[in-house]
Design an enzyme around this catalytic site. Sequence first.
Site, PDB file in Angstrom:
ATOM      1  N   HIS A  10      20.594 -29.440  -6.332  1.00 56.66           N
ATOM      2  CA  HIS A  10      19.631 -28.804  -5.426  1.00 56.66           C
ATOM      3  C   HIS A  10      20.159 -28.738  -3.994  1.00 56.66           C
ATOM      4  O   HIS A  10      19.979 -29.657  -3.202  1.00 56.66           O
ATOM      5  CB  HIS A  10      18.334 -29.623  -5.473  1.00 56.66           C
ATOM      6  N   HIS A  64      20.745 -25.880  -0.610  1.00 53.80           N
ATOM      7  CA  HIS A  64      20.528 -24.563   0.003  1.00 53.80           C
ATOM      8  C   HIS A  64      21.743 -24.225   0.851  1.00 53.80           C
ATOM      9  O   HIS A  64      22.061 -24.949   1.792  1.00 53.80           O
ATOM     10  CB  HIS A  64      19.261 -24.568   0.860  1.00 53.80           C
ATOM     11  N   ARG A  94      22.315 -20.886   2.152  1.00 61.35           N
ATOM     12  CA  ARG A  94      21.911 -19.873   3.155  1.00 61.35           C
ATOM     13  C   ARG A  94      22.764 -18.619   3.201  1.00 61.35           C
ATOM     14  O   ARG A  94      22.550 -17.774   4.074  1.00 61.35           O
ATOM     15  CB  ARG A  94      21.865 -20.487   4.565  1.00 61.35           C
ATOM     16  N   HIS A 135       9.475 -25.963  -8.239  1.00 56.41           N
ATOM     17  CA  HIS A 135       8.954 -26.519  -6.988  1.00 56.41           C
ATOM     18  C   HIS A 135       7.443 -26.602  -7.168  1.00 56.41           C
ATOM     19  O   HIS A 135       6.760 -25.573  -7.195  1.00 56.41           O
ATOM     20  CB  HIS A 135       9.350 -25.574  -5.851  1.00 56.41           C
ATOM     21  N   HIS A 153      12.474 -32.225  -6.703  1.00 54.95           N
ATOM     22  CA  HIS A 153      11.953 -33.113  -5.643  1.00 54.95           C
ATOM     23  C   HIS A 153      10.556 -33.691  -5.896  1.00 54.95           C
ATOM     24  O   HIS A 153       9.611 -33.425  -5.174  1.00 54.95           O
ATOM     25  CB  HIS A 153      12.012 -32.450  -4.261  1.00 54.95           C
ATOM     26  N   ASN A 190       9.271 -29.984   2.516  1.00 54.27           N
ATOM     27  CA  ASN A 190       8.388 -29.586   1.442  1.00 54.27           C
ATOM     28  C   ASN A 190       8.951 -30.041   0.109  1.00 54.27           C
ATOM     29  O   ASN A 190      10.067 -29.635  -0.218  1.00 54.27           O
ATOM     30  CB  ASN A 190       8.328 -28.047   1.408  1.00 54.27           C
ATOM     31  N   ASP A 218      18.338 -31.657  -2.000  1.00 55.48           N
ATOM     32  CA  ASP A 218      17.562 -30.599  -1.349  1.00 55.48           C
ATOM     33  C   ASP A 218      18.094 -30.351   0.070  1.00 55.48           C
ATOM     34  O   ASP A 218      17.319 -30.159   1.013  1.00 55.48           O
ATOM     35  CB  ASP A 218      16.056 -30.929  -1.316  1.00 55.48           C
ATOM     36  N   HIS A 258      18.693 -25.936   8.688  1.00 58.35           N
ATOM     37  CA  HIS A 258      17.971 -25.053   9.606  1.00 58.35           C
ATOM     38  C   HIS A 258      18.561 -25.250  10.990  1.00 58.35           C
ATOM     39  O   HIS A 258      19.037 -26.340  11.323  1.00 58.35           O
ATOM     40  CB  HIS A 258      16.479 -25.400   9.654  1.00 58.35           C
TER      41      HIS A 258
HETATM   42  O1  DOR Z   1      11.848 -28.591   2.667  1.00 60.23           O
HETATM   43  C1  DOR Z   1      12.238 -27.668   1.984  1.00 60.23           C
HETATM   44  N1  DOR Z   1      13.141 -26.767   2.442  1.00 60.23           N
HETATM   45  N2  DOR Z   1      11.744 -27.529   0.748  1.00 60.23           N
HETATM   46  C2  DOR Z   1      12.006 -26.464  -0.005  1.00 60.23           C
HETATM   47  O2  DOR Z   1      11.547 -26.422  -1.098  1.00 60.23           O
HETATM   48  C3  DOR Z   1      12.841 -25.361   0.516  1.00 60.23           C
HETATM   49  C4  DOR Z   1      13.731 -25.815   1.567  1.00 60.23           C
HETATM   50  C5  DOR Z   1      14.345 -24.692   2.355  1.00 60.23           C
HETATM   51  O3  DOR Z   1      14.793 -23.710   1.771  1.00 60.23           O
HETATM   52  O4  DOR Z   1      14.455 -24.823   3.587  1.00 60.23           O
HETATM   53 ZN    ZN Z   2      11.809 -27.129  -3.173  1.00 58.23          ZN
END
Ligand code: DOR
Ligand code: ZN
Length: 433
Positions: free
Chosen positions: A63, A65, A67, A182, A235, A283, A310, A314
């Site tokens: 898991h 991300h 981007r 999710h 998660h 989240n 996860d 950002h």
């Molecule tokens: O905190 C989170 N950020 N939970 C998610 O499920 C998505 C993720 C995101 O893509 O930033």
């Molecule tokens: Zn998630």
Amino acid sequence: MSDVLFIEGGRVIDPASGVDGVRTVVVRDGKVAEVAERVERPRDARAIDARGKWVTPGFVDLHVHLREPGQEYKETVATGARAAVAGGFTTICAMPNTKPVNDNASVTELVLARAAAAGLARVLPVGCISRGQEGQDLAEYGELKAAGCVALSDDGRPVASSSLMRRALEYARAFGLPLAVHEEDPLLVGKGVMHEGPTATRLGLKGIPGAAEDVMILRDLALLELAGGRLHVQHVSTRGGVRAIREAKKRGLPVTAEATPHHLALTDEDVGASGYDPDFKMNPPLRSRSDVQALREALADGTLDCIATDHAPHSAVEKDLEFDVAANGIVGLETAFPVCLALTRSGALSERRLVEAFTASPARVYRLPGGSLGRGEAADVAVLDPAAEWRCDPAAFRSKSRNSPWKSSALIGRCTHTLVGGKLVFEAGKGER
Ligand code: DOR
Ligand code: ZN
């Protein structure tokens, strides 16, 4: 002449092969040739001195991300892969909530091409459950699988429609792909921004009840029983979710689940202690102490199969805002090992189970190669110093983003070397920024 590397004198912890003891790992032509107590090293062969360190299979993260495409200012496949190998991860699964989302072969192919160009970690794309992640129509699972996706997920968003979820399970089953979910009921989440409880009340922030997750997990377990297929719960953050998964596993349902380092280590009280720091916002949200206790027990007993970061990069543009409006998510690849290693010092988790939860277990969940130092396996290896003390400095992250709740925390445990297919792709102290 064959290419040989000896990793000598370390404590090899390989739950997949049942090895835990001082061994030498011999890597030949990109593969594990031998894991032995005594081997003669030819004088000209290369060696890594692993005395005092752990030698484990490279970590597998289901898991992450990355981007790319679309938000390369937060992370690219290459920078995410650099962060991964610096954290001991050799395989990472890329979530599809990019811009555009990964609901077709061209996005999958782009991610794979960027990963191949970076030449660091193995990057395995995850495709969308629904077209556009909009929760209306199913994506083309055959196309996604043929292009290289290893699972399907609308992560970042729940699948709100029960009937779409049912059809997704049936359709994914035909392609042998797991559905990674999710779990949040959007109406129960409402405008909530942190865990519902006394801390949220005191802070004056809108709460998200644990039941928002529990009801969706219970729904999907019922649908799994109806439709078949494979369900992977992402998660997990609640005591009720853990209870539901434990009970379903007892009944033999094909469900697996993951926990993140932050949900295992932090509570909603940390949101207050941090002074409304958005780097404690994600989240699902950080939960109560009793939820965290339940997650730790569930990871130890295998109800939660594996640890997944996860990793959610950002930039300051999305994070340097009031708590209410800041984006959800934190980076995790470069801090996961020390954060979770702390659980072994408190006795919550054995060292063997910790390594298993980072290696053999996630590989099993998605039926991926790797997660093992068995003879003949690709030499994906992490060398970890479990005693290294360091101060977390987000400015030094290989990730492009800095959103970590462990900024300037004192951490113990660090990856020193990472090999992917026998190639040394990370060495601490070499080529660092
Ligand atoms: O905190 C989170 N950020 N939970 C998610 O499920 C998505 C993720 C995101 O893509 O930033
Ligand atoms: Zn998630």
